[in-house]
Scaffold this motif. Structure first.
Motif, PDB file in Angstrom:
ATOM      1  N   GLY A 602       0.776  -1.226   0.000  1.00  0.00           N
ATOM      2  CA  GLY A 602       0.000   0.000   0.000  1.00  0.00           C
ATOM      3  C   GLY A 602       0.804   1.271   0.000  1.00  0.00           C
ATOM      4  N   GLU A 603       2.112   1.183  -0.086  1.00  0.00           N
ATOM      5  CA  GLU A 603       2.931   2.386  -0.161  1.00  0.00           C
ATOM      6  C   GLU A 603       3.041   2.827  -1.615  1.00  0.00           C
ATOM      7  OE1 GLU A 603       6.687   1.965   1.754  1.00  0.00           O
ATOM      8  OE2 GLU A 603       5.822   2.124   3.774  1.00  0.00           O
ATOM      9  N   ILE A 604       2.580   4.028  -1.906  1.00  0.00           N
ATOM     10  CA  ILE A 604       2.649   4.585  -3.256  1.00  0.00           C
ATOM     11  C   ILE A 604       3.827   5.540  -3.286  1.00  0.00           C
ATOM     12  CG2 ILE A 604       1.397   5.772  -5.085  1.00  0.00           C
ATOM     13  CD1 ILE A 604       0.108   3.155  -4.157  1.00  0.00           C
ATOM     14  N   THR A 605       4.864   5.185  -4.038  1.00  0.00           N
ATOM     15  CA  THR A 605       6.079   5.985  -4.065  1.00  0.00           C
ATOM     16  C   THR A 605       6.205   6.742  -5.370  1.00  0.00           C
ATOM     17  OG1 THR A 605       7.373   4.143  -4.959  1.00  0.00           O
ATOM     18  CG2 THR A 605       7.281   4.357  -2.561  1.00  0.00           C
ATOM     19  N   SER A 606       6.987   7.800  -5.341  1.00  0.00           N
ATOM     20  CA  SER A 606       7.248   8.573  -6.552  1.00  0.00           C
ATOM     21  C   SER A 606       8.181   7.781  -7.454  1.00  0.00           C
ATOM     22  CB  SER A 606       7.895   9.910  -6.194  1.00  0.00           C
ATOM     23  OG  SER A 606       8.318  10.575  -7.358  1.00  0.00           O
ATOM     24  N   PRO A 607       7.745   7.449  -8.685  1.00  0.00           N
ATOM     25  CA  PRO A 607       8.600   6.659  -9.571  1.00  0.00           C
ATOM     26  C   PRO A 607       9.678   7.478 -10.255  1.00  0.00           C
ATOM     27  CG  PRO A 607       6.539   7.150 -10.655  1.00  0.00           C
ATOM     28  CD  PRO A 607       6.440   7.730  -9.272  1.00  0.00           C
ATOM     29  N   MET A 608       9.712   8.788  -9.993  1.00  0.00           N
ATOM     30  CA  MET A 608      10.684   9.667 -10.643  1.00  0.00           C
ATOM     31  C   MET A 608      10.676  10.996  -9.900  1.00  0.00           C
ATOM     32  SD  MET A 608       8.083  10.354 -13.668  1.00  0.00           S
ATOM     33  CE  MET A 608       6.463  10.948 -13.118  1.00  0.00           C
ATOM     34  N   PRO A 609      11.705  11.822 -10.065  1.00  0.00           N
ATOM     35  CA  PRO A 609      11.656  13.169  -9.507  1.00  0.00           C
ATOM     36  C   PRO A 609      10.636  13.994 -10.290  1.00  0.00           C
ATOM     37  CG  PRO A 609      13.902  12.531 -10.153  1.00  0.00           C
ATOM     38  CD  PRO A 609      12.966  11.536 -10.745  1.00  0.00           C
ATOM     39  N   GLY A 610       9.909  14.873  -9.623  1.00  0.00           N
ATOM     40  CA  GLY A 610       8.943  15.687 -10.349  1.00  0.00           C
ATOM     41  C   GLY A 610       8.198  16.634  -9.435  1.00  0.00           C
ATOM     42  N   ARG A 611       7.159  17.260 -10.000  1.00  0.00           N
ATOM     43  CA  ARG A 611       6.332  18.220  -9.273  1.00  0.00           C
ATOM     44  C   ARG A 611       4.916  17.676  -9.177  1.00  0.00           C
ATOM     45  NH1 ARG A 611       3.107  22.814 -10.509  1.00  0.00           N
ATOM     46  NH2 ARG A 611       3.360  22.383 -12.738  1.00  0.00           N
ATOM     47  N   VAL A 612       4.329  17.772  -8.006  1.00  0.00           N
ATOM     48  CA  VAL A 612       2.942  17.352  -7.817  1.00  0.00           C
ATOM     49  C   VAL A 612       2.040  18.446  -8.389  1.00  0.00           C
ATOM     50  CG1 VAL A 612       1.171  16.680  -6.165  1.00  0.00           C
ATOM     51  CG2 VAL A 612       3.565  16.074  -5.742  1.00  0.00           C
ATOM     52  N   VAL A 613       1.271  18.123  -9.429  1.00  0.00           N
ATOM     53  CA  VAL A 613       0.405  19.134 -10.036  1.00  0.00           C
ATOM     54  C   VAL A 613      -1.034  19.014  -9.574  1.00  0.00           C
ATOM     55  CG1 VAL A 613       1.848  19.409 -12.072  1.00  0.00           C
ATOM     56  CG2 VAL A 613       0.035  17.713 -12.098  1.00  0.00           C
ATOM     57  N   ALA A 614      -1.426  17.860  -9.051  1.00  0.00           N
ATOM     58  CA  ALA A 614      -2.790  17.698  -8.557  1.00  0.00           C
ATOM     59  C   ALA A 614      -2.839  16.552  -7.564  1.00  0.00           C
ATOM     60  CB  ALA A 614      -3.759  17.435  -9.715  1.00  0.00           C
ATOM     61  N   THR A 631      -1.250  13.413  -9.337  1.00  0.00           N
ATOM     62  CA  THR A 631      -0.647  13.567 -10.659  1.00  0.00           C
ATOM     63  C   THR A 631       0.699  14.256 -10.525  1.00  0.00           C
ATOM     64  OG1 THR A 631      -2.839  13.761 -11.655  1.00  0.00           O
ATOM     65  CG2 THR A 631      -0.974  14.477 -12.989  1.00  0.00           C
ATOM     66  N   LEU A 632       1.727  13.630 -11.098  1.00  0.00           N
ATOM     67  CA  LEU A 632       3.072  14.200 -11.108  1.00  0.00           C
ATOM     68  C   LEU A 632       3.381  14.744 -12.494  1.00  0.00           C
ATOM     69  CD1 LEU A 632       5.229  11.518  -9.242  1.00  0.00           C
ATOM     70  CD2 LEU A 632       4.247  13.603  -8.309  1.00  0.00           C
ATOM     71  N   GLU A 633       4.221  15.785 -12.533  1.00  0.00           N
ATOM     72  CA  GLU A 633       4.724  16.298 -13.798  1.00  0.00           C
ATOM     73  C   GLU A 633       6.236  16.159 -13.795  1.00  0.00           C
ATOM     74  OE1 GLU A 633       3.974  20.360 -16.157  1.00  0.00           O
ATOM     75  OE2 GLU A 633       5.455  20.522 -14.557  1.00  0.00           O
ATOM     76  N   ALA A 634       6.761  15.497 -14.823  1.00  0.00           N
ATOM     77  CA  ALA A 634       8.212  15.368 -14.991  1.00  0.00           C
ATOM     78  C   ALA A 634       8.512  15.477 -16.469  1.00  0.00           C
ATOM     79  CB  ALA A 634       8.722  14.033 -14.450  1.00  0.00           C
ATOM     80  N   MET A 635       9.542  16.237 -16.799  1.00  0.00           N
ATOM     81  CA  MET A 635       9.918  16.443 -18.197  1.00  0.00           C
ATOM     82  C   MET A 635       8.719  16.925 -19.015  1.00  0.00           C
ATOM     83  SD  MET A 635      12.581  13.302 -18.755  1.00  0.00           S
ATOM     84  CE  MET A 635      14.033  13.178 -17.724  1.00  0.00           C
ATOM     85  N   LYS A 636       7.897  17.784 -18.393  1.00  0.00           N
ATOM     86  CA  LYS A 636       6.760  18.448 -19.029  1.00  0.00           C
ATOM     87  C   LYS A 636       5.622  17.502 -19.380  1.00  0.00           C
ATOM     88  CE  LYS A 636       9.473  22.241 -20.967  1.00  0.00           C
ATOM     89  NZ  LYS A 636       9.814  22.992 -22.180  1.00  0.00           N
ATOM     90  N   MET A 637       5.642  16.267 -18.870  1.00  0.00           N
ATOM     91  CA  MET A 637       4.559  15.326 -19.115  1.00  0.00           C
ATOM     92  C   MET A 637       3.916  14.947 -17.782  1.00  0.00           C
ATOM     93  SD  MET A 637       4.459  14.955 -22.375  1.00  0.00           S
ATOM     94  CE  MET A 637       3.498  13.475 -22.655  1.00  0.00           C
ATOM     95  N   GLU A 638       2.595  14.725 -17.802  1.00  0.00           N
ATOM     96  CA  GLU A 638       1.887  14.344 -16.597  1.00  0.00           C
ATOM     97  C   GLU A 638       1.828  12.828 -16.448  1.00  0.00           C
ATOM     98  OE1 GLU A 638      -1.929  16.147 -16.191  1.00  0.00           O
ATOM     99  OE2 GLU A 638      -1.118  18.169 -15.937  1.00  0.00           O
ATOM    100  N   HIS A 639       1.955  12.343 -15.192  1.00  0.00           N
ATOM    101  CA  HIS A 639       1.900  10.925 -14.885  1.00  0.00           C
ATOM    102  C   HIS A 639       0.962  10.743 -13.689  1.00  0.00           C
ATOM    103  CE1 HIS A 639       5.477  10.377 -17.410  1.00  0.00           C
ATOM    104  NE2 HIS A 639       5.856  11.517 -16.880  1.00  0.00           N
ATOM    105  N   VAL A 640      -0.078   9.935 -13.861  1.00  0.00           N
ATOM    106  CA  VAL A 640      -1.082   9.739 -12.828  1.00  0.00           C
ATOM    107  C   VAL A 640      -0.756   8.481 -12.037  1.00  0.00           C
ATOM    108  CG1 VAL A 640      -3.538   9.411 -12.346  1.00  0.00           C
ATOM    109  CG2 VAL A 640      -2.826  10.894 -14.236  1.00  0.00           C
ATOM    110  N   LEU A 641      -0.677   8.604 -10.701  1.00  0.00           N
ATOM    111  CA  LEU A 641      -0.475   7.455  -9.814  1.00  0.00           C
ATOM    112  C   LEU A 641      -1.842   6.985  -9.342  1.00  0.00           C
ATOM    113  CD1 LEU A 641       2.602   8.589  -7.688  1.00  0.00           C
ATOM    114  CD2 LEU A 641       2.534   7.484  -9.925  1.00  0.00           C
TER     115      LEU A 641
END
Length: 674
Positions: A602-614, A631-641
Motif C-alpha cells: 500500500g505504499e505509493i512511491t514517486s517513480p521519478m523526480p517531479g512536481r505534484v500538479v494535482a 498527478t506528477l509532472e516530470a519532463m513536461k509530461m503528466e503521470h497519474v499514480l
C-alpha cells in the motif's frame, strides 16, 4: 556566410549544428546550464557560456541571459535549434533587435503559425484544406463542451500554443470531457504559458504526414518531400520515415504543393514543416488529408529527409540566413531510397515509459547507421530536460531494408544502468504490420501490451552471464562470496583447478540473482585449455550445455560462437545485453534492489523526480482499485499514480505544487473490502 553562431539549445541538436558549422568554417558558441556543464556539446563548441541553474526557466528559457551571452561572445548570429525558444516570436524579434542574424523564419511568420486556431483560419483562406473543428475565442468550459458535443465523439483537445504532443487529449465520450480539458489546460500552461485550446474531429485511422519546406529572402520556396511520423505514443513521435509508405505521385504532388502554398501565405523564410493529418481508412488520398499545424523550425526528424535527398538542411538554414538564395530549385531535388529514424530515450517501457535518470556508466551505440547522440559514456541523464539519448537513422534502397537495418541497430544498443526504449523500438520495427507499411497513429496503442511486455533472457544470455561471473570468480577468488560448490573432496578456487583432473572435469554450481531477487543456478565446467588471457567454460542450463569464451577485457563473450555483450561492474554485478535491453545479475551476497513502484503493502512511491500538479484524494478517503490518487509532472509530461487495490487513504504526504524526489512515499493505503 555567418562568422560566429550562438546555439541557443543543447544536446544532440547543438552537436548536429556544430558539425555543419565546423565544415563551413563558422565558429560556434554554446550556452549551457549547470546540469550540462560537462555535456559533449559544451566541449565541442569553440566557445561556451554558462547561463545559470539547471531549471530551463533559469537558463535556456531566459532571453536576457541568452542575448547577454551572444553579446559577450561577439556572435553575429543565433540558431535556436528546436524546442525551448525556437518558436517564440518575441525571442526571434529580440534577437534581431539586438543586431544578430536570426537563423529561422521572421517573427511575423512564427506568430502567424504559432497559434493553431489563427493558423487554421489563415490556411483555409490560402486554399489549404483544414480539419473540421472549433478554434473560437470563447474558452469557457461550457462552450468547449458544447462544441465537442456538436462535432461528435471522439474529439481531440489541443493546446492552441502546443507542440510535441503536450497539451493534447483524445476524448471518447462526453462524460470524460471535463477531466480531459482540465488536464490538457494544466499541461499547456506548464509547457507553453498558455492554457487556451481548440477542438478537432478525431480521425479514427489517422496518419501523420508532414512536408519539409524551405524558403529564402528572394521569393523562392520549395519542398523536400514528405515524411511519415505516424508511429507515435501519446502523440509523441517514436519512429519517423521518408518517404511516406503508400504515397503515390499524384497525392505527393497535391500535399507538397499545399505545403508550399502554406509557407508562401506567411512570407516564410528558412526551414519549416507543414504537418497534415490523413484519414488512412482507404489509403492515402489527396481529398482525405488536412492541415494540422506548421512547425516554424527545424524538426527532430530532419535527418531522414537529409538521407533521401543528400542535402544538409542545417547548411541550407545558414545559407538562407546569410541572404543567399536556396541552394537548389524544385526541379533539382529528388529522392533516393528510404530512410527511418528511431528516437532512443532514457525511459522504461515496462513501467509506463517513465523517464529513467542517472549516469550512463556503460554506453554503446550501434555502427553502420547515422547516430545523432546527445551524450557519451559517463554523461548524466537529468530530470530537467527531454530524456533523448540519441537518434538512430538508417538508409537503404527499400523500405524493408531500412526497417531491418534500423531494427538491427536498435538491437546493438547497450545502456546501463539507465533504462531505455531500445527493445521496444526493436519490437515496433519487427512487427509484421509495420514492415508491411500498415501503420497509423493508433499502431502502438493497439499493440501496447505486446510491444511493452517485459522481455526475458534467453538461454544464451543466461549462459553468458554465468560464464562471465565464473570468469570473475576465477580471477578474483571471490568463491566465498559467490557460493561456489565444487564436486571435489576439497574446496578450491576455479583458478586452482585448471591443472587438477581425476576422471572428470570439476563442476561448480554457480548461483546468481536477477533484479527480481530470483535465484538462478547453472553448472560451470572449467576447461583445461587457457589461451593467453582468455577463459573457456562449459555452462549447463536447463539441460543444455553451452561453451563460453571471454578474455581479459571483461566486456563480452562468445556463447557457442555467438557474441553476447556482457560486462562486470565492481566485481559485484554482471550485466548481459539482449536485443537492446540490459539484464542485471548480482552475486548472492549483494542485495537486489526491488522495483520502486506501488506494491501490495500500500505504499505509493514517486517513480521519478517531479512536481505534484494535482492531488485527487484526502486522508481518510475510500478509493477503488485504479482510482487516481495524485498527478506528477516530470519532463513536461503528466503521470497519474493510481490505487493498486480497493483501499482507504491512511497517510498523505503530498500537496499540489510540491517537488518530490524519486522513491519518496507519497501515499499509504490500507486495504478494504470492495
Amino acid at each position: 556566410m555567418l562568422q560566429r553562431l550562438l546555439i541557443a539549445n543543447r544536446g544532440e541538436i547543438a552537436r548536429r549544428i556544430i558539425r555543419t558549422c565546423r565544415r563551413l568554417g563558422v565558429e560556434t558558441v554554446a550556452v549551457y546550464s549547470d546540469a550540462d556543464a560537462g555535456a559533449p556539446f559544451v566541449a565541442e563548441a569553440d566557445q561556451a557560456s554558462r547561463l545559470g541553474p539547471a531549471p530551463a526557466r533559469e537558463s535556456y528559457l531566459d532571453v536576457g541571459k541568452v542575448l547577454a551571452a551572444a553579446r559577450a561572445a561577439g556572435a553575429d548570429s543565433l540558431h535556436p535549434g528546436y524546442g525551448f525558444l525556437s518558436e517564440n516570436a518575441a525571442f526571434a524579434g529580440a534577437v534581431v533587435s539586438a543586431g544578430l542574424v536570426w537563423v529561422g523564419p521572421p517573427a511575423s511568420s512564427i506568430r502567424a503559425m504559432g497559434l493553431k486556431d489563427a493558423a487554421k483560419a489563415l490556411m483555409s483562406a490560402a486554399g489549404v484544406p483544414v480539419t473540421p473543428g472549433y478554434q473560437g475565442d470563447d474558452q469557457t468550459s461550457g462552450r468547449l463542451q458544447a462544441e465537442a458535443d456538436r462535432l461528435g465523439y471522439p474529439v481531440l483537445i489541443k493546446a492552441v500554443a502546443g507542440g510535441g504532443g503536450k497539451g493534447m487529449r483524445k476524448v471518447d465520450a462526453a462524460g470524460d470531457f471535463a477531466a480531459a480539458l482540465a488536464s490538457c489546460r494544466r499541461e499547456a500552461a506548464a509547457s507553453f504559458g498558455d492554457d487556451r485550446v481548440l477542438i478537432e474531429t478525431y480521425v479514427t485511422r489517422p496518419r501523420h504526414i508532414e512536408v519539409q519546406v524551405f524558403a529564402d529572402t528572394h521569393g523562392n520556396a520549395v519542398h523536400l518531400f514528405e515524411r511519415d511520423c505516424s508511429l507515435q505514443r501519446r502523440h509523441q513521435k517514436v519512429i519517423e520515415e521518408a518517404p511516406a509508405p503508400g504515397m503515390d505521385a499524384a497525392t505527393r504532388e497535391a500535399v507538397c504543393a499545399a505545403a508550399v502554398r502554406a509557407a508562401k501565405a506567411v512570407a516564410y523564410e528558412g526551414a519549416g514543416t507543414v504537418e497534415f493529418i490523413a484519414d488512412a481508412s482507404e489509403g492515402l488520398r489527396a481529398d482525405r488529408i488536412w492541415f494540422m499545424e506548421m512547425n516554424t523550425r527545424l524538426q527532430v526528424e530532419h535527418p531522414v529527409t537529409e538521407a533521401i535527398t543528400g542535402e544538409d538542411l542545417v547548411e541550407w538554414q545558414l545559407r538562407v540566413a546569410s541572404g543567399e538564395p536556396l541552394p537548389k530549385r524544385q526541379d533539382q531535388l529528388s529522392m533516393t531510397g528510404h530512410a527511418m529514424e528511431a528516437r532512443l530515450y532514457a525511459e522504461n517501457p515496462a513501467s509506463g515509459f517513465l523517464p529513467s535518470t542517472g549516469v550512463l556508466e556503460h554506453l554503446h551505440l550501434p555502427s553502420g547507421v547515422r547516430v545523432d547522440s546527445a551524450v557519451e559514456e559517463g554523461s548524466e541523464v537529468t530530470p530537467f530536460y527531454d530524456p533523448m539519448i540519441a537518434k538512430l537513422i538508417a538508409h537503404a534502397s527499400t523500405r524493408e531494408g531500412a526497417a531491418a537495418k534500423l531494427a538491427n541497430a536498435c538491437r546493438e544498443v547497450e545502456v546501463w544502468p539507465v533504462k531505455t526504449n531500445a527493445a521496444f523500438l526493436t519490437r515496433c520495427l519487427d512487427e509484421p504490420d509495420f514492415v508491411a507499411g500498415r501503420v497509423d497513429t493508433g499502431f502502438i496503442g493497439a499493440r501496447h501490451e505486446a510491444l511493452t511486455a517485459e522481455q526475458q533472457p534467453v538461454n544464451v544470455t543466461y549462459a553468458a552471464a554465468f560464464g562471465m561471473a565464473a570468469r570473475v570468480a576465477a580471477i578474483t577468488e571471490l568463491n566465498n562470496r559467490v557460493d561456489l560448490k565444487f564436486n571435489e573432496p576439497w574446496e578450491a578456487t576455479p583458478e586452482g583447478l585448471y591443472g587438477f583432473r581425476l576422471n572428470a572435469l570439476p563442476v561448480a554450481r554457480f548461483q546468481l540473482r536477477n533484479r527480481a531477487g530470483e535465484s538462478l543456478i547453472g553448472a560451470i565446467f572449467p576447461r583445461p585449455l587457457r589461451r593467453g588471457f582468455s577463459f573457456e567454460y562449459d555452462v549447463e542450463l536447463n539441460g543444455h550445455r553451452f561453451s563460453f569464451l571471454t578474455d581479459e577485457s571483461r566486456r563480452g563473450g562468445a556463447v557457442d560462437g555467438q557474441h553476447v555483450s556482457t560486462f562486470v561492474e565492481n566485481d559485484e554485478v554482471v550485466v548481459a545485453f539482449q536485443s537492446g535491453e540490459a539484464f542485471e545479475f548480482t552475486f548472492p551476497a549483494i542485495s537486489a534492489d526491488g522495483d520502486m513502484s506501488a506494491g501490495s503493502d500500500g505504499e505509493i512511491t514517486s517513480p521519478m523526480p517531479g512536481r505534484v500538479v494535482a492531488v485527487q484524494v484526502a486522508k481518510g478517503d475510500r478509493v477503488a482499485k485504479g482510482a487516481p490518487l495524485l498527478t506528477l509532472e516530470a519532463m513536461k509530461m503528466e503521470h497519474v499514480l493510481t490505487a493498486p487495490f480497493d483501499a482507504m487513504v491512511a497517510e498523505l504526504d503530498a500537496e499540489a505544487g510540491g517537488q518530490v524526489a524519486e522513491g519518496v512515499v507519497l501515499v499509504k493505503l490500507d486495504a478494504v473490502e470492495p
